[in-house]
Motif scaffolding. Structure first.
Motif, PDB file in Angstrom:
ATOM      1  N   PHE A  51      -2.319   4.504  -4.666  1.00 54.74           N
ATOM      2  CA  PHE A  51      -0.761   4.646  -4.638  1.00 54.74           C
ATOM      3  C   PHE A  51      -0.107   4.992  -3.139  1.00 54.74           C
ATOM      4  N   THR A  52      -0.690   5.725  -2.565  1.00 54.17           N
ATOM      5  CA  THR A  52      -0.440   6.003  -1.087  1.00 54.17           C
ATOM      6  C   THR A  52      -0.567   4.612  -0.240  1.00 54.17           C
ATOM      7  N   ALA A  53      -1.931   3.891  -0.683  1.00 53.16           N
ATOM      8  CA  ALA A  53      -1.877   2.710   0.099  1.00 53.16           C
ATOM      9  C   ALA A  53      -0.709   1.563  -0.179  1.00 53.16           C
ATOM     10  N   ILE A  54      -0.486   1.585  -1.295  1.00 58.34           N
ATOM     11  CA  ILE A  54       0.720   0.429  -1.594  1.00 58.34           C
ATOM     12  C   ILE A  54       2.061   1.004  -1.053  1.00 58.34           C
ATOM     13  N   PHE A  55       2.262   2.238  -1.448  1.00 59.96           N
ATOM     14  CA  PHE A  55       3.551   3.069  -0.985  1.00 59.96           C
ATOM     15  C   PHE A  55       3.937   2.703   0.514  1.00 59.96           C
ATOM     16  N   ALA A  56       2.656   3.273   1.401  1.00 62.70           N
ATOM     17  CA  ALA A  56       2.929   3.178   2.774  1.00 62.70           C
ATOM     18  C   ALA A  56       2.937   1.844   3.314  1.00 62.70           C
ATOM     19  N   ALA A  57       2.290   0.944   2.709  1.00 59.39           N
ATOM     20  CA  ALA A  57       2.429  -0.552   3.294  1.00 59.39           C
ATOM     21  C   ALA A  57       3.666  -0.999   3.062  1.00 59.39           C
ATOM     22  N   SER A  58       4.362  -0.817   1.709  1.00 53.83           N
ATOM     23  CA  SER A  58       5.651  -1.360   1.550  1.00 53.83           C
ATOM     24  C   SER A  58       6.658  -0.719   2.639  1.00 53.83           C
ATOM     25  N   ILE A  59       6.495   0.293   2.974  1.00 52.19           N
ATOM     26  CA  ILE A  59       7.460   1.027   3.858  1.00 52.19           C
ATOM     27  C   ILE A  59       7.150   0.287   5.381  1.00 52.19           C
ATOM     28  N   ALA A  60       5.707   0.150   5.636  1.00 52.58           N
ATOM     29  CA  ALA A  60       5.662  -0.316   6.903  1.00 52.58           C
ATOM     30  C   ALA A  60       6.070  -1.895   7.155  1.00 52.58           C
ATOM     31  N   MET A  61       6.354  -2.464   6.038  1.00 47.36           N
ATOM     32  CA  MET A  61       7.078  -3.786   6.102  1.00 47.36           C
ATOM     33  C   MET A  61       8.303  -3.948   6.856  1.00 47.36           C
ATOM     34  N   VAL A  62       9.171  -2.843   6.709  1.00 43.91           N
ATOM     35  CA  VAL A  62      10.603  -3.147   7.340  1.00 43.91           C
ATOM     36  C   VAL A  62      10.792  -2.113   8.232  1.00 43.91           C
ATOM     37  N   GLN A  63       9.896  -1.487   8.919  1.00 42.24           N
ATOM     38  CA  GLN A  63       9.936  -0.638  10.008  1.00 42.24           C
ATOM     39  C   GLN A  63      10.206  -1.146  11.204  1.00 42.24           C
ATOM     40  N   ASN A  64      11.072  -0.819  12.100  1.00 37.19           N
ATOM     41  CA  ASN A  64      11.332  -1.614  13.288  1.00 37.19           C
ATOM     42  C   ASN A  64      10.760  -0.989  14.729  1.00 37.19           C
ATOM     43  N   ASP A  65      10.214   0.269  14.482  1.00 38.74           N
ATOM     44  CA  ASP A  65       9.724   0.795  15.488  1.00 38.74           C
ATOM     45  C   ASP A  65       8.097   0.527  15.679  1.00 38.74           C
ATOM     46  N   ILE A  66       7.439   0.054  16.610  1.00 36.14           N
ATOM     47  CA  ILE A  66       6.135  -0.697  16.716  1.00 36.14           C
ATOM     48  C   ILE A  66       5.277   0.581  16.134  1.00 36.14           C
ATOM     49  N   LYS A  67       5.367   1.578  16.803  1.00 35.80           N
ATOM     50  CA  LYS A  67       4.417   2.912  16.417  1.00 35.80           C
ATOM     51  C   LYS A  67       4.553   3.291  15.033  1.00 35.80           C
ATOM     52  N   LYS A  68       5.838   3.093  14.190  1.00 38.68           N
ATOM     53  CA  LYS A  68       6.070   3.595  12.881  1.00 38.68           C
ATOM     54  C   LYS A  68       5.156   2.766  12.154  1.00 38.68           C
ATOM     55  N   VAL A  69       5.409   1.506  12.320  1.00 47.01           N
ATOM     56  CA  VAL A  69       4.542   0.426  11.407  1.00 47.01           C
ATOM     57  C   VAL A  69       3.159   0.729  11.464  1.00 47.01           C
ATOM     58  N   LEU A  70       2.441   1.150  12.603  1.00 43.50           N
ATOM     59  CA  LEU A  70       1.033   1.356  12.860  1.00 43.50           C
ATOM     60  C   LEU A  70       0.939   2.778  11.940  1.00 43.50           C
ATOM     61  N   ALA A  71       1.609   3.668  12.285  1.00 41.45           N
ATOM     62  CA  ALA A  71       1.616   5.042  11.618  1.00 41.45           C
ATOM     63  C   ALA A  71       1.645   4.849   9.929  1.00 41.45           C
ATOM     64  N   TYR A  72       2.476   4.012   9.509  1.00 38.53           N
ATOM     65  CA  TYR A  72       2.476   3.889   8.000  1.00 38.53           C
ATOM     66  C   TYR A  72       1.391   2.993   7.753  1.00 38.53           C
ATOM     67  N   SER A  73       0.793   2.030   8.464  1.00 32.76           N
ATOM     68  CA  SER A  73      -0.258   1.475   8.128  1.00 32.76           C
ATOM     69  C   SER A  73      -1.600   2.164   8.237  1.00 32.76           C
ATOM     70  N   THR A  74      -1.669   3.223   9.077  1.00 31.84           N
ATOM     71  CA  THR A  74      -2.664   4.081   8.929  1.00 31.84           C
ATOM     72  C   THR A  74      -2.762   5.141   7.813  1.00 31.84           C
ATOM     73  N   VAL A  75      -1.595   5.378   7.144  1.00 30.15           N
ATOM     74  CA  VAL A  75      -1.521   6.064   5.945  1.00 30.15           C
ATOM     75  C   VAL A  75      -2.018   5.372   4.912  1.00 30.15           C
TER      76      VAL A  75
END
Lengths: 102, 165, 629
Positions: C285-309
């Motif tokens: 669940f976390t995998a898909i949850f975080a990936a969906s959020i990462a899709m729309v983030q605008n901060d470069i590090k936040k994308v990577l953070a959610y990707s890590t999650v």
């Protein structure tokens, strides 16, 4: 013959009356007077015992003599003190003699 | 001399009533008068107890000397201003019940059967009493006179006016 | 080998102490020498240990007895087996790279010496964490890495958002750690020992319910530390810390501690099917949850953070379905390529003078070539492009899930592969391609990072590319499976599969999905750049939902934090001020009042004293009479 208890009760009541006066009155001289009442009560009791009880004749009476003497001395000194206080403060209110408080 | 009980009650009244009056009267002189009456009553009590010498001494000392002394003191300490002043304490309301309690207790105790005594009066005659005083109790007798001496000196000293130039 | 094992954590510790104490006055800009040197030595020693373990030499060594209190006996001891060796490999390599990188990135910072001291402390703690041989020691260093994480996230503490983020990380971790500690206590209460060997030997004696409870409690610790739902909220905020910190701690090492812990506890988890199912479900669940959020983030590090999650979710899914080796494989690969990606993003930020918003980037392809290409390689790995490490590790997980029968997890994971590829290349395209969208002056000034920073990038891309080929072939029963077989022997329920047509076609499917995601990103961001904005509008409510991370933080605030705050306020006003202060002050008041009441007793009035005496006498008489009766 009046029983001994009568005299003793008389002495006791007189003592209580004297105690009441000592505690309740505000004038020093009044207090001394009531003190004398208490002395008298004691004297009555002593004389009564001496009369009725088998404790050696006359002993109680002798004791009363001495009480009389000492009471007289005490009254003299006490009143002298009272007069001296009056000279100092113009009043004889016991409540004002509270230097020993605390 | 045997005295019957009603006589006792009269004499007792002679003692108690002036005493109560004395304690409760506001005027000091009236109280002193009541006191004298009370002392006299006590002398009468002594008489009923076959202690005649005592009765005489009581009258001489208490009525004759001490009461006068007290009257003197009262006169000498009159307040000039004439204000009435308070005679009874704020706490006197507590003293009366306490004293009453004491009276009750004493009465109960002293009036109980513990103090049943024999009926034959034993107080000696005056001559025998005097002999007792001067033989067995000679030492306290002398001491008492010394105390009186001390009292005299002390009283004079205390009541003296300070008049030093 | 004992000496090596002992030195690996102690060298960074010594460096921490020396740099910490003397850095401010004496080292200053030179603080990195000791720091990097000690970590380099630790890396060399870790390599040595790894080789020794490969040859079959393991170590279980009690250093000394720490606690001996009746039945409670805990030692400081080291356990070095294959699992430890892999962790050492990842931690020391990425750690060393980050140390070197930081020389450039943190150059000129006022807290230069402090930074190196802290990351040295972190290295010490992390090394001890993986080397520990009992749960209590693990827990101690679990907390220690949490502390270092806090110190480093809030490194630029004058900034309010940074110190808040640090606190948030620590507190959310604490929630997980509470469960973890309960689990450890439960282990001790039921089994009487906390050492790995003791616990795993006796694991079979526990009842089903107890094992499940223990495993679930241990897992809550992992949820906190590895930022799984619902305790994931701290990781995106942790991006407030310097980028090397994000790379080292929040991508490659600390967040893996949860995975490591569960992997280490595999003998326990193997006894509880329920717990493993929970682990897998949460991870997926976390995998898909975080990936969906990462899709729309605008901060470069936040994308990577959610990707890590999200990728950590993959690892937990693997653990949960019993694909232990696959999870560790992905841990290894992810440690390298995510660490690389973060360092690359740091390079981009450095080039643009601090800009982190991707909407203001673009057109950097020609300007920072090394960063671009290493970034590109990392993104390929993340998307699972065939041939790179990410492909092999992710596929190992997917086929593990499928072959164990969890097809529903497999489908969700597959969708997540698509999303992952999409957002990874969205990142690349927005940052490097098209025309520059940001400030022209900033763009003109953009320059490649110094070699101190680019060298680690290049170094890390090597395992990113090769790790899969080296360790993961053949896909079922590859080198890494054999390597870790001994460790997980107690927990493997099904025999290892052989490479077959089924697994081959699964591989092809996941590869295709990954490439599909890349293509979609290409379409959205290169071919028709107007599409993203239009899609957002078309999505209506969905877009803000994703952008705001499903409002999880807001929900927590409303449901947990605010009521707690109000309760605390109430406690403060009513209980503390009112009751406790009232009682204390009341005692004072009582004394004063009592004094006031009792003072007249000694008023100095003779008749008062007489009265007291009189009453006493009366009382005595009454008592006497009563006694006589």
């Amino acid at each position: 013959m009046t029983p001994l208890q009568h005299y003793l009760v008389l002495a006791g009541v007189l003592f209580a009356v004297g105690a009441w006066g000592v505690l309740a009155r505000r004038n020093i001289i009044m207090v001394v007077m009531c003190l004398e009442l208490m002395f008298n009560a004691v004297n009555i009791a002593l004389a009564a015992f001496s009369n009725y009880a088998n404790l050696g004749a006359g002993r109680g009476e002798a004791f009363v003599f001495f009480v009389l003497a000492i009471a007289a001395a005490e009254v003299a000194v006490g009143l002298a003190i009272g007069i001296a206080m009056f000279r100092l403060r113009e009043r004889l209110d016991v409540d004002e003699l509270d230097e020993m408080k605390g | 001399m045997q005295f019957s009980t009603p006589v006792f009650y009269i004499v007792a009244a002679l003692v108690i009533i002036p005493a109560v009056l004395m304690v409760s009267l506001k005027n000091l002189i009236y109280s002193a008068m009541a006191m004298i009456a009370c002392f006299s009553g006590v002398a009468a009590v002594f008489v009923t107890l076959n202690a005649e010498l005592l009765a005489a001494s009581q009258l001489l000392i208490y009525v004759g000397a001490i009461s006068i002394l007290i009257l003197f003191a009262i006169m000498l300490t009159r307040r000039r201003s004439g204000a009435v002043g308070i005679f009874f304490h704020r706490q006197s309301w507590a003293a009366l019940p306490a004293a009453a309690a004491l009276a009750v207790v004493l009465g109960l105790v002293l009036g109980s059967a513990r103090f049943n005594a024999g009926s034959s009066p034993k107080n000696p005659a005056t001559a025998n009493l005097s002999r007792l005083l001067f033989n067995q109790y000679a030492f306290p007798f002398e001491l008492a006179s010394l105390v009186l001496l001390a009292a005299i000196v002390g009283a004079v000293l205390l009541a003296r006016r300070e008049r030093r130039p | 080998m004992k000496a090596a094992v002992l030195l690996i954590p102690l060298l960074p510790l010594a460096s921490f102490i020396i740099t910490g104490f003397f850095g401010r006055r004496y080292f200053r800009e030179k603080s990195h020498y000791l720091s990097v040197g000690s970590v380099a030595l630790s890396w060399a020693l870790s390599m040595y240990v790894f080789i020794q373990v490969e040859r079959g030499q393991t170590l279980s060594w009690q250093l000394y007895t720490w606690i001996a209190a009746g039945k409670f006996h805990v030692d400081i001891g080291f356990l070095v087996d294959e699992l430890t060796a892999i962790m050492l490999l990842v931690v020391s390599t990425v750690g060393l790279m980050v140390h070197i990188y930081s020389i450039g990135y943190m150059h000129g910072d006022k807290g230069y010496y402090r930074f190196f001291a802290y990351i040295n402390l972190f290295m010490f703690s992390m090394f001890m964490l993986v080397l520990a041989n009992n749960y209590l020691l693990l827990y101690v260093f679990w907390e220690a890495v949490g502390l270092c994480s806090y110190l480093l996230i809030a490194f630029w503490y004058p900034r309010l958002s940074a110190s808040n983020a640090g606190m948030k990380a620590f507190l959310v971790n604490r929630v997980g750690d509470f469960g973890f500690s309960l689990g450890i206590m439960l282990i001790f209460v039921t089994l009487g020992t906390l050492s790995y060997s003791g616990v795993f030997a006796a694991a079979g004696t526990l009842g089903g319910g107890m094992v499940t409870a223990i495993c679930l409690l241990l897992f809550t610790g992992a949820v906190g530390k590895s930022a799984q739902f619902p305790l994931h909220v701290w990781l995106p905020d942790a991006m407030e810390g310097p980028t090397p910190v994000s790379s080292l701690i929040h991508a490659a090492t600390m967040v893996n501690a949860g995975v490591y812990m569960v992997a280490r506890s595999s003998p326990l988890f193997a006894h509880s099917h329920t717990a493993m199912l929970v682990v897998a479900a949460v991870g997926t669940f976390t995998a898909i949850f975080a990936a969906s959020i990462a899709m729309v983030q605008n901060d470069i590090k936040k994308v990577l953070a959610y990707s890590t999650v999200s990728q950590l979710g993959y690892m937990f899914m693997a653990l949960g379905v019993g694909a232990w080796a696959a999870a560790m494989f992905h841990l290894l690969a992810h440690g390298f390529f995510k660490g690389l990606l973060f360092l690359c993003s740091g390079s981009v930020i450095h080039a643009l003078g601090g800009e982190q918003d991707m909407r203001k980037m673009g057109g950097l392809k020609k300007k920072i070539k090394i960063t671009y290409w290493t970034f590109f390689i990392g993104a390929l790995a993340l998307s699972g492009f065939p041939g790179l490490s990410g492909f092999f590790s992710k596929d190992a997980i997917l086929s593990g899930a499928f072959s164990e029968g969890y097809w529903y997890f497999w489908i969700v994971a597959l969708i997540t592969v698509f999303l992952t590829a999409f957002y990874s290349f969205r990142l690349i395209f927005m940052t490097f391609h098209n025309e520059p969208r940001g400030d022209a002056k900033v763009f003109a000034h953009a320059h490649e990072s110094p070699p101190v920073m680019t060298a680690p990038l290049i170094v890390l891309s090597v395992p990113t590319v090769l790790a899969g080929l080296l360790l993961g072939i053949p896909p079922e029963g590859g080198h890494i499976d054999h390597f870790l077989h001994r460790v997980f022997a107690a927990a493997i329920v099904a025999p290892a599969h052989e490479f077959s047509f089924l697994s081959g076609s699964l591989m092809a499917i996941s590869a295709a999905v990954g490439i599909g995601g890349i293509l979609l990103a290409w379409h959205f961001y290169l071919r028709c750049p107007f599409l993203p904005a239009a899609a957002c509008k078309r999505a209506g409510r969905l877009y803000p939902l994703l952008l705001n991370k499903y409002y999880v933080d807001e929900i927590y605030f409303a449901v947990i934090i605010n009521p707690l705050r109000r309760f605390s306020g109430w406690l403060w006003r009513i209980v503390d001020d009112g009751v406790i202060d009232g009682a204390v002050n009341g005692a004072g008041w009582l004394s004063v009042g009592a004094g006031r009441l009792l003072r007249p007793i000694q008023a100095g009035k003779v008749q008062g004293y007489l009265f007291a005496m009189f009453l006493g006498l009366l009382a005595l008489m009454i008592v006497y009479i009563l006694l006589m009766l």
